[in-house]
Design a protein around this motif. Sequence first.
Motif, PDB file in Angstrom:
ATOM      1  N   ARG A 294       8.192 -43.579  40.834  1.00  0.00           N
ATOM      2  CA  ARG A 294       8.572 -42.398  40.056  1.00  0.00           C
ATOM      3  C   ARG A 294      10.042 -42.019  40.207  1.00  0.00           C
ATOM      4  NH1 ARG A 294       3.336 -40.808  42.061  1.00  0.00           N
ATOM      5  NH2 ARG A 294       1.831 -40.623  40.353  1.00  0.00           N
ATOM      6  N   SER A 295      10.665 -42.437  41.301  1.00  0.00           N
ATOM      7  CA  SER A 295      12.038 -42.012  41.562  1.00  0.00           C
ATOM      8  C   SER A 295      12.813 -43.163  42.177  1.00  0.00           C
ATOM      9  CB  SER A 295      12.052 -40.806  42.509  1.00  0.00           C
ATOM     10  OG  SER A 295      13.367 -40.534  42.968  1.00  0.00           O
ATOM     11  N   ALA A 296      14.074 -43.328  41.725  1.00  0.00           N
ATOM     12  CA  ALA A 296      14.913 -44.389  42.272  1.00  0.00           C
ATOM     13  C   ALA A 296      15.300 -44.125  43.713  1.00  0.00           C
ATOM     14  CB  ALA A 296      16.171 -44.539  41.411  1.00  0.00           C
ATOM     15  N   SER A 297      15.237 -42.875  44.141  1.00  0.00           N
ATOM     16  CA  SER A 297      15.632 -42.514  45.501  1.00  0.00           C
ATOM     17  C   SER A 297      14.505 -42.680  46.507  1.00  0.00           C
ATOM     18  CB  SER A 297      16.138 -41.064  45.533  1.00  0.00           C
ATOM     19  OG  SER A 297      15.108 -40.175  45.116  1.00  0.00           O
ATOM     20  N   ARG A 298      13.280 -42.934  46.027  1.00  0.00           N
ATOM     21  CA  ARG A 298      12.143 -43.079  46.930  1.00  0.00           C
ATOM     22  C   ARG A 298      11.401 -44.376  46.620  1.00  0.00           C
ATOM     23  NH1 ARG A 298       8.299 -38.088  47.612  1.00  0.00           N
ATOM     24  NH2 ARG A 298       7.832 -39.343  49.475  1.00  0.00           N
ATOM     25  N   PRO A 299      10.820 -44.998  47.624  1.00  0.00           N
ATOM     26  CA  PRO A 299      10.061 -46.224  47.374  1.00  0.00           C
ATOM     27  C   PRO A 299       8.798 -45.925  46.579  1.00  0.00           C
ATOM     28  CG  PRO A 299       9.775 -45.522  49.652  1.00  0.00           C
ATOM     29  CD  PRO A 299      10.828 -44.634  49.062  1.00  0.00           C
ATOM     30  N   PRO A 300       8.196 -46.931  45.961  1.00  0.00           N
ATOM     31  CA  PRO A 300       6.986 -46.718  45.163  1.00  0.00           C
ATOM     32  C   PRO A 300       5.822 -46.221  46.026  1.00  0.00           C
ATOM     33  CG  PRO A 300       7.944 -48.862  44.705  1.00  0.00           C
ATOM     34  CD  PRO A 300       8.654 -48.333  45.895  1.00  0.00           C
ATOM     35  N   GLN A 301       5.007 -45.361  45.440  1.00  0.00           N
ATOM     36  CA  GLN A 301       3.807 -44.893  46.123  1.00  0.00           C
ATOM     37  C   GLN A 301       2.635 -45.798  45.765  1.00  0.00           C
ATOM     38  OE1 GLN A 301       2.677 -40.852  45.270  1.00  0.00           O
ATOM     39  NE2 GLN A 301       0.824 -40.950  46.530  1.00  0.00           N
ATOM     40  N   VAL A 302       1.840 -46.140  46.750  1.00  0.00           N
ATOM     41  CA  VAL A 302       0.655 -46.964  46.531  1.00  0.00           C
ATOM     42  C   VAL A 302      -0.477 -46.052  46.070  1.00  0.00           C
ATOM     43  CG1 VAL A 302      -0.974 -48.572  47.554  1.00  0.00           C
ATOM     44  CG2 VAL A 302       1.396 -48.547  48.342  1.00  0.00           C
ATOM     45  N   VAL A 303      -1.021 -46.328  44.884  1.00  0.00           N
ATOM     46  CA  VAL A 303      -2.070 -45.461  44.343  1.00  0.00           C
ATOM     47  C   VAL A 303      -3.455 -46.090  44.431  1.00  0.00           C
ATOM     48  CG1 VAL A 303      -0.506 -44.234  42.811  1.00  0.00           C
ATOM     49  CG2 VAL A 303      -1.636 -46.321  42.002  1.00  0.00           C
ATOM     50  N   GLY A 304      -3.530 -47.407  44.667  1.00  0.00           N
ATOM     51  CA  GLY A 304      -4.852 -48.010  44.762  1.00  0.00           C
ATOM     52  C   GLY A 304      -4.777 -49.513  44.941  1.00  0.00           C
ATOM     53  N   ILE A 305      -5.938 -50.116  45.087  1.00  0.00           N
ATOM     54  CA  ILE A 305      -6.044 -51.567  45.228  1.00  0.00           C
ATOM     55  C   ILE A 305      -6.943 -52.115  44.119  1.00  0.00           C
ATOM     56  CG2 ILE A 305      -5.657 -51.559  47.715  1.00  0.00           C
ATOM     57  CD1 ILE A 305      -8.657 -51.783  48.136  1.00  0.00           C
ATOM     58  N   ILE A 306      -6.727 -53.380  43.788  1.00  0.00           N
ATOM     59  CA  ILE A 306      -7.567 -54.069  42.813  1.00  0.00           C
ATOM     60  C   ILE A 306      -8.486 -55.004  43.586  1.00  0.00           C
ATOM     61  CG2 ILE A 306      -7.632 -55.597  40.812  1.00  0.00           C
ATOM     62  CD1 ILE A 306      -4.835 -54.630  40.103  1.00  0.00           C
ATOM     63  N   VAL A 307      -9.789 -54.820  43.409  1.00  0.00           N
ATOM     64  CA  VAL A 307     -10.783 -55.587  44.148  1.00  0.00           C
ATOM     65  C   VAL A 307     -11.565 -56.461  43.168  1.00  0.00           C
ATOM     66  CG1 VAL A 307     -12.747 -55.472  45.724  1.00  0.00           C
ATOM     67  CG2 VAL A 307     -10.965 -53.716  45.826  1.00  0.00           C
ATOM     68  N   GLU A 308     -11.698 -57.732  43.509  1.00  0.00           N
ATOM     69  CA  GLU A 308     -12.512 -58.642  42.705  1.00  0.00           C
ATOM     70  C   GLU A 308     -13.941 -58.584  43.211  1.00  0.00           C
ATOM     71  OE1 GLU A 308     -12.525 -63.202  42.825  1.00  0.00           O
ATOM     72  OE2 GLU A 308     -11.110 -62.719  41.224  1.00  0.00           O
ATOM     73  N   VAL A 309     -14.847 -58.108  42.358  1.00  0.00           N
ATOM     74  CA  VAL A 309     -16.245 -57.936  42.736  1.00  0.00           C
ATOM     75  C   VAL A 309     -17.086 -59.024  42.075  1.00  0.00           C
ATOM     76  CG1 VAL A 309     -15.988 -55.461  43.161  1.00  0.00           C
ATOM     77  CG2 VAL A 309     -16.565 -56.249  40.872  1.00  0.00           C
ATOM     78  N   LEU A 310     -18.383 -58.816  41.990  1.00  0.00           N
ATOM     79  CA  LEU A 310     -19.275 -59.803  41.401  1.00  0.00           C
ATOM     80  C   LEU A 310     -18.866 -60.138  39.970  1.00  0.00           C
ATOM     81  CD1 LEU A 310     -22.739 -58.513  42.656  1.00  0.00           C
ATOM     82  CD2 LEU A 310     -21.490 -60.518  43.457  1.00  0.00           C
ATOM     83  N   ALA A 311     -19.176 -61.368  39.559  1.00  0.00           N
ATOM     84  CA  ALA A 311     -18.857 -61.860  38.213  1.00  0.00           C
ATOM     85  C   ALA A 311     -17.355 -61.912  37.977  1.00  0.00           C
ATOM     86  CB  ALA A 311     -19.519 -61.009  37.131  1.00  0.00           C
ATOM     87  N   LYS A 312     -16.570 -61.975  39.086  1.00  0.00           N
ATOM     88  CA  LYS A 312     -15.116 -62.121  39.016  1.00  0.00           C
ATOM     89  C   LYS A 312     -14.437 -60.967  38.291  1.00  0.00           C
ATOM     90  CE  LYS A 312     -15.358 -66.081  41.077  1.00  0.00           C
ATOM     91  NZ  LYS A 312     -14.910 -66.247  42.463  1.00  0.00           N
ATOM     92  N   LYS A 313     -15.095 -59.829  38.245  1.00  0.00           N
ATOM     93  CA  LYS A 313     -14.489 -58.671  37.593  1.00  0.00           C
ATOM     94  C   LYS A 313     -13.620 -57.929  38.594  1.00  0.00           C
ATOM     95  CE  LYS A 313     -16.949 -55.007  36.411  1.00  0.00           C
ATOM     96  NZ  LYS A 313     -17.852 -54.127  35.638  1.00  0.00           N
ATOM     97  N   ARG A 314     -12.454 -57.452  38.137  1.00  0.00           N
ATOM     98  CA  ARG A 314     -11.537 -56.710  39.008  1.00  0.00           C
ATOM     99  C   ARG A 314     -11.608 -55.222  38.674  1.00  0.00           C
ATOM    100  NH1 ARG A 314      -9.749 -61.715  38.901  1.00  0.00           N
ATOM    101  NH2 ARG A 314      -9.302 -61.667  36.689  1.00  0.00           N
ATOM    102  N   VAL A 315     -11.835 -54.434  39.729  1.00  0.00           N
ATOM    103  CA  VAL A 315     -11.983 -52.990  39.582  1.00  0.00           C
ATOM    104  C   VAL A 315     -10.937 -52.286  40.430  1.00  0.00           C
ATOM    105  CG1 VAL A 315     -14.448 -53.224  39.137  1.00  0.00           C
ATOM    106  CG2 VAL A 315     -13.668 -52.770  41.460  1.00  0.00           C
ATOM    107  N   PHE A 316     -10.682 -51.034  40.095  1.00  0.00           N
ATOM    108  CA  PHE A 316      -9.673 -50.234  40.789  1.00  0.00           C
ATOM    109  C   PHE A 316     -10.344 -49.350  41.833  1.00  0.00           C
ATOM    110  CE2 PHE A 316      -7.224 -46.270  41.140  1.00  0.00           C
ATOM    111  CZ  PHE A 316      -5.982 -46.765  41.487  1.00  0.00           C
ATOM    112  N   VAL A 317      -9.776 -49.346  43.038  1.00  0.00           N
ATOM    113  CA  VAL A 317     -10.233 -48.455  44.110  1.00  0.00           C
ATOM    114  C   VAL A 317      -9.030 -47.616  44.537  1.00  0.00           C
ATOM    115  CG1 VAL A 317     -11.195 -48.268  46.427  1.00  0.00           C
ATOM    116  CG2 VAL A 317     -11.972 -50.091  44.895  1.00  0.00           C
ATOM    117  N   ALA A 318      -9.120 -46.310  44.369  1.00  0.00           N
ATOM    118  CA  ALA A 318      -8.009 -45.419  44.713  1.00  0.00           C
ATOM    119  C   ALA A 318      -7.722 -45.458  46.212  1.00  0.00           C
ATOM    120  CB  ALA A 318      -8.333 -43.998  44.282  1.00  0.00           C
ATOM    121  N   MET A 319      -6.448 -45.290  46.594  1.00  0.00           N
ATOM    122  CA  MET A 319      -6.091 -45.310  48.015  1.00  0.00           C
ATOM    123  C   MET A 319      -6.749 -44.170  48.777  1.00  0.00           C
ATOM    124  SD  MET A 319      -4.465 -48.003  48.765  1.00  0.00           S
ATOM    125  CE  MET A 319      -3.788 -47.680  50.394  1.00  0.00           C
ATOM    126  N   THR A 320      -7.134 -43.112  48.076  1.00  0.00           N
ATOM    127  CA  THR A 320      -7.842 -42.019  48.759  1.00  0.00           C
ATOM    128  C   THR A 320      -9.212 -42.478  49.256  1.00  0.00           C
ATOM    129  OG1 THR A 320      -8.635 -41.275  46.589  1.00  0.00           O
ATOM    130  CG2 THR A 320      -6.669 -40.198  47.480  1.00  0.00           C
TER     131      THR A 320
END
Length: 424
Positions: free
Chosen positions: A22-48
């Motif tokens: 969001r800002s050039a003065s700060r490093p990017p914030q991690v908002v989540g991970i992408i997980v490969e689940v059954l049937a090779k589908k990739r879903v989003f899991v929030a860092m919270t």
Amino acid sequence: MDVFEPLGERLGRLRDVVVVHRSASRPPQVVGIIVEVLAKKRVFVAMTRVTSIDNGQILITGLVNFRRFQQRGAEMRIAAELFDRKVTLTDGSGVATIEDVSIERQRNGDWYCSQLFVRRGHSTSRLRGLRRGETLTIDWADAWFEDQREPQGAVQFLAAHEDLKDADLADMMHEMNDKRMLEIAAELQDERLADVLQELPDDDQVQILSALETDRAASVLNEMEPDDAADLLSELPEEQKEELLQRMEPDDAEDVRRLLQYEEGTAGSLMTPIPVILPPEATVAEALAHVRREDISPALASAVFVTRPPLETPTGRFLGVVHIQQLLRYPPPEALGNLVDKNLEPVTDHTSIVEVSRTLASYNLNSLPVVNDAGRLVGAVTVDDVLDALLPQDWRSHDDPPAPPTTPSRVPVTGSTRIGGRSA
């Protein structure tokens, strides 16, 4: 890294990390991970939902939405979009390439990109994969990012995903923006690119092939199965199609031209013109040696087609089929002519897909012989070819039914980690 639910059940495998800058003065914030689940589908899991990243595994808690991940405007994926990016070092020492990224949890619980592992003064090659130069770890603030429109390499990304099957890599590329998809395609060797192209939707295939230099595009087509190459060429303008056919190897181009003559929706348009074909005098041992070859697909390896010479399609008179189970039940010196299944009627090259699928299902077959009006074998149609034709064109994008939610739990959060596996 594997991702686990609180009670120890494995949810899937980490495939990428999503950040927002969001800002050039700060490093990017991690908002989540992408997980490969059954049937090779990739879903989003929030860092919270992430409670621990430690000891080669990730623990999560709470409810997980099993809808397929779709990237939003400001989001970036570390493996897909930051690996292989060029950065200018702020100390004036030149340009470097990102090979790894460290993420770290702050006191307030948020995760941020903290460090970069970069290689300075290196060179790479799609054919040789060379790496030279000095490696160093720097803080995020010590690098200035080049314009995102600049070409981005793909060596590190492909190295991190070299274990992926062709269909899974194709699925990942399909989800990327056009620029990144073309960059990864350009880095793949011809044989691997041909295998991946065969797993992509038609639009992606056309876009990638059209972006390649003509000679390389022809080389990739040479590596593809003739029926897949014909399907792809049929989507191109006539002038471009003819130029590529002229640049292909003559034998490969001849096979493809024959397939292009058939009307869409017929057995001839689906078949491969190069199944396993042997004369009746060939032995069981010879047949097993042919179906054992790595370049033969499982569906084609399920049967040997017996004909009179010549053995190249269109062959001499078609005699019948010997199934692989028969080959395993008879001694190696037995002649194939004694084992031919004469009850299996071939389909003609003008038979409709509906009739072909009905025959495959009725007799529980993986492949069917295809003959012309003169009774000569011209190819074989396999069950995977029929499925590709019958499924909707966007079947790769269809979501699976939602999976059960995970069980809530609380686990302490620990330390920091590197996405590519190096400890921070």
